[in-house]
Design a protein around this motif. Structure first.
Motif, mmCIF file in Angstrom:
data_model
loop_
_atom_site.group_PDB
_atom_site.id
_atom_site.type_symbol
_atom_site.label_atom_id
_atom_site.label_comp_id
_atom_site.label_asym_id
_atom_site.label_seq_id
_atom_site.Cartn_x
_atom_site.Cartn_y
_atom_site.Cartn_z
ATOM 1 N N PRO A 352 21.518 -11.170 -1.572
ATOM 2 C CA PRO A 352 22.791 -10.446 -1.625
ATOM 3 C C PRO A 352 22.545 -8.938 -1.612
ATOM 4 O O PRO A 352 21.454 -8.468 -1.961
ATOM 5 N N ARG A 353 23.563 -8.190 -1.199
ATOM 6 C CA ARG A 353 23.444 -6.733 -1.218
ATOM 7 C C ARG A 353 23.272 -6.235 -2.642
ATOM 8 O O ARG A 353 22.509 -5.312 -2.906
ATOM 9 N N ARG A 354 23.993 -6.838 -3.568
ATOM 10 C CA ARG A 354 23.881 -6.492 -4.990
ATOM 11 C C ARG A 354 24.272 -7.712 -5.803
ATOM 12 O O ARG A 354 25.159 -8.476 -5.420
ATOM 13 N N LEU A 355 23.606 -7.895 -6.938
ATOM 14 C CA LEU A 355 23.914 -8.989 -7.852
ATOM 15 C C LEU A 355 24.303 -8.383 -9.190
ATOM 16 O O LEU A 355 23.488 -7.742 -9.857
ATOM 17 N N VAL A 356 25.572 -8.566 -9.574
ATOM 18 C CA VAL A 356 26.097 -8.007 -10.818
ATOM 19 C C VAL A 356 26.135 -9.115 -11.870
ATOM 20 O O VAL A 356 26.717 -10.180 -11.635
ATOM 21 N N TRP A 376 12.328 -11.243 -7.912
ATOM 22 C CA TRP A 376 12.845 -10.562 -6.722
ATOM 23 C C TRP A 376 12.884 -9.054 -6.992
ATOM 24 O O TRP A 376 13.951 -8.474 -7.215
ATOM 25 N N PRO A 377 11.724 -8.394 -6.940
ATOM 26 C CA PRO A 377 11.675 -6.967 -7.308
ATOM 27 C C PRO A 377 12.498 -6.076 -6.388
ATOM 28 O O PRO A 377 12.884 -4.975 -6.785
ATOM 29 N N GLN A 378 12.759 -6.500 -5.160
ATOM 30 C CA GLN A 378 13.527 -5.670 -4.229
ATOM 31 C C GLN A 378 15.036 -5.843 -4.386
ATOM 32 O O GLN A 378 15.810 -5.093 -3.790
ATOM 33 N N LEU A 379 15.454 -6.827 -5.177
ATOM 34 C CA LEU A 379 16.878 -7.123 -5.311
ATOM 35 C C LEU A 379 17.571 -6.075 -6.184
ATOM 36 O O LEU A 379 17.046 -5.661 -7.221
ATOM 37 N N ASP A 380 18.763 -5.658 -5.753
ATOM 38 C CA ASP A 380 19.572 -4.716 -6.535
ATOM 39 C C ASP A 380 20.334 -5.506 -7.599
ATOM 40 O O ASP A 380 21.334 -6.169 -7.304
ATOM 41 N N VAL A 381 19.836 -5.469 -8.830
ATOM 42 C CA VAL A 381 20.438 -6.208 -9.946
ATOM 43 C C VAL A 381 21.098 -5.206 -10.890
ATOM 44 O O VAL A 381 20.470 -4.242 -11.322
ATOM 45 N N LEU A 382 22.363 -5.459 -11.208
ATOM 46 C CA LEU A 382 23.090 -4.574 -12.123
ATOM 47 C C LEU A 382 23.548 -5.370 -13.342
ATOM 48 O O LEU A 382 24.470 -6.183 -13.246
#
Length: 668
Positions: A352-356, A376-382
């Motif tokens: 996903p583009r971002r995971l909130v 998943w170190p490249q994943l944008d996790v918020l």
């Protein structure tokens, strides 16, 4: 397959006197990180490897000439050899560098690297062949005979590869001897059950790990074509029928099931045989971990109850899920819970583009975020701390993150606890859902997916009634916000989730019993956490809006049978660990249902997902009922809350009696 552990690193340092390290230098730049050094310097630092390669290349050319002249080389050709050798060897080194051979770590060289050596051989063979064909006869001393050229290429490429394989073998043998010296040479003699892809990966991992306390004595596989074959030096010794004999004859310490997609019956058969002969049995990870390369000794685990459920593996339509999740912003509420955290992990697989991650429990949120960033170190996790009933917070989060998909897993799920905390059950399960769903519609979220439960069908508990009312609530918003798809997914109990019977039974067995079961006839549908999360996402991807999805849960399982199975799997008998029947708790049913009359269930493209329309009550009546319910939540009048829930969910029997007043009278 994996990087060196600290133990391996220490052992590698001990090899300095035997096998020189590949990146060492006595120069003034020794303290400069290897990646920051110039290429020419890093190349020259491989002194030992270059020297050995030089010997192999020169030796190959000399041998080729000797073979050509049957070890009686005329002086004319000896002079030609001395003239040609520098050119040939320099060209070969250039080809090796250009093809990337010197970027390899020699101790991990394998079949994948053979292609690179072949490419390097072609890169030096073609120019030398062209020189042989195009040079005029007067330059005959530079024209290498064709037979010499072919033999030299074969001997040089084979020698270079053999040199690296030999170094790897010496390294691994040394590491094994060091490991054996540290533990008295005692390693667990292990049979791998399954010689397929997972079995081969597991064997390679074991063979490549110097710190492994496992010695593989052979494979077992029921495929007749694999019988008596050898894989990486390890023989397929027989089928599962031979397991008792082989375990006895080979003094086996444990078996590891390496069949990823085995039918539950096959796993159960292997486990039963191992239990009968007193042989410990473990298992490799699941299918998707295999695909991602996560097969390691540290991930071998004991056989769990969920491995033995009579269910086929889930097969997903990954293309549909890629369109649904890939490149989108996905928000998961209740992300620290059992289902929410697994949903987050499954979503992460589809980039996903971002995971909130929305969660009100701080530590649970910290844990799921940490694991996601590790995998998943490249994943944008918020990570976001917030409560689903806090409209201000929810509106700010959805406004700032602009999710395309909301997966609403936040809920109170424990049936007996909710019977004594009615107001909190309604506040969280009904009004938490109402808040997130309404704000999602107002802000134009593409899809809102509610995680529901089989306890919403003809509910006899406050928890079940609150989840049914949550389903009715999103039906109302489906008409009010046409730009948002509102869907619900309904399934049964999840093995291993917080508060489920499996961890409770494990604790009770560990304490010596008794194992408590409420009723000998009680049955439940069960599903593993990954299976539930995968099918939830599949259902969400195929929805058009307004549906209730029902997952195929297989056959219901008697709780007492599950308790007996867990006692047996723990190495005990019924006489060792007693089962105690405690009586049904408030709100519990003997049997759960997944659908009810009035819901038109239809098949979908996925064999384990069924779809129907939520048949409820008019949206305006739901709105008025929720207003009355909200007032009762604030007052804390739990008796009136039960009464109100019974009117809003007509099929519910919370008080043991049917509703007496029409819905319009609720709160009046």
């Amino acid at each position: 397959m994996s990087s060196l552990s600290s133990g391996e690193a220490r052992s590698a340092n001990d090899l300095d006197g035997l096998l020189p390290p590949e990146d060492s230098s006595d120069s003034v730049m020794a303290d400069v990180p290897a990646a920051d050094r110039p290429f020419w310097l890093r190349f020259l630092q491989r002194r030992t490897q270059l020297l050995l390669d030089f010997v192999v290349l020169v030796g190959a050319l000399v041998l080729a000439y000797m073979f050509r002249f049957d070890f009686a080389m005329p002086k004319r050709w000896l002079d030609a050899l001395l003239l040609q050798a520098p050119l040939v060897v320099l060209l070969q080194f250039a080809a090796l560098i250009a093809s990337g051979v010197y970027s390899f770590v020699w101790r991990y060289v394998g079949l994948r690297e053979v292609g690179t050596f072949l490419r390097a051989a072609a890169m030096w063979f073609v120019p030398l062949l062209l020189l042989r064909l195009w040079l005029p006869v007067r330059w005959d001393e530079w024209r290498i005979p064709l037979s010499v050229l072919f033999m030299d290429t074969i001997l040089a490429a084979g020698g270079l590869l053999a040199l690296r394989v030999s170094r790897r073998m010496v390294y691994e043998r040394y590491e094994r001897s060091q490991r054996a010296g540290g533990d008295g040479g005692r390693r667990k003699r292990t049979l791998l059950v399954g010689a397929g892809r997972a079995g081969v990966l597991a064997l390679r991992e074991i063979q490549s790990r110097a710190d492994a306390d496992i010695h593989v004595v052979g494979f077992i596989d029921d495929d007749p074509l694999k019988q008596s074959t050898t894989i990486h030096g390890t023989k397929v010794l027989g089928s599962s029928r031979d397991l008792p004999r082989l375990a006895r004859e080979l003094a086996v310490d444990q078996a590891v099931i390496t069949i990823v997609e085995a039918a539950p019956e096959a796993r159960r058969r292997v486990v039963e045989v191992c239990e009968r002969i007193g042989l410990p049995v473990r298992s490799v990870p699941g299918f998707y971990e295999i695909l991602q390369g996560h097969v390691s000794i540290s991930r071998f685990r004991d056989i769990a109850m969920e491995d033995l459920l009579q269910r086929d593996p889930v097969r997903l339509d990954t293309r549909q899920l890629d369109r649904f999740l890939g490149g989108h912003c996905v928000l998961v509420t209740g992300a620290g819970g059992s289902i929410g955290s697994e949903l987050a992990h499954q979503v992460a697989r589809f980039a996903p583009r971002r995971l909130v991650l929305l969660e009100r429990a701080e530590f649970a949120l910290f844990e799921v975020e940490r694991k996601l960033r590790q995998l998943w170190p490249q994943l944008d996790v918020l990570p976001v701390i917030g409560d689903v009933v806090d409209e201000r917070r929810i509106r700010a989060v959805l406004h700032d993150t602009k999710p395309d998909v909301v997966l609403h897993a936040a809920a109170h799920k424990h049936v007996p606890l909710m019977e004594s905390n009615v107001a909190e059950a309604v506040r969280n399960n009904v009004f938490g859902t109402e808040t997130v769903a309404r704000v999602a519609g107002e802000l134009g979220v593409g899809t809102f997916l509610l995680i529901s439960t089989d306890k919403a069908v003809r509910p006899t508990s406050v928890m079940g009634a609150s989840k049914r009312l949550a389903e009715l609530t999103i039906q109302r918003f489906e008409a009010e916000f046409p730009g948002t798809r509102y869907e619900a997914v309904r399934f049964g109990n999840v093995l291993g989730s917080t508060g489920s019977v499996i961890p409770i039974f494990r604790d009770q067995i560990a304490a010596g019993g008794p194992v408590t079961v409420t009723d000998p006839d009680m049955k439940r549908y069960f599903m593993t956490i990954p299976e539930a999360a995968q099918l939830v996402l599949q259902a969400g991807a195929m929805g058009q809006g307004g549906e209730i999805f029902v997952l195929d849960m297989g056959e219901p399982v008697r709780i007492v049978d599950m308790a007996r199975e867990m006692i047996r799997m723990s190495g005990y008998e019924d006489r060792d660990i007693k089962i105690q029947f405690t009586g049904r708790r408030p709100g519990e049913k003997l049997f759960e249902e997944l659908s009810m009359a009035g819901e038109d269930m239809e098949k979908t493209r996925h064999p384990k997902v069924f779809i129907g329309r939520i048949e409820g009550i008019p949206a305006e009546e739901v709105r008025r009922g929720l207003e009355a319910l909200a007032a009762l939540v604030e007052s804390g009048d739990e008796a009136s809350l039960r009464h109100c829930l019974s009117r809003l969910v007509p099929e519910a029997t919370l008080d043991g009696t049917a509703a007496e007043l029409p819905l319009a009278a609720v709160g009046h």
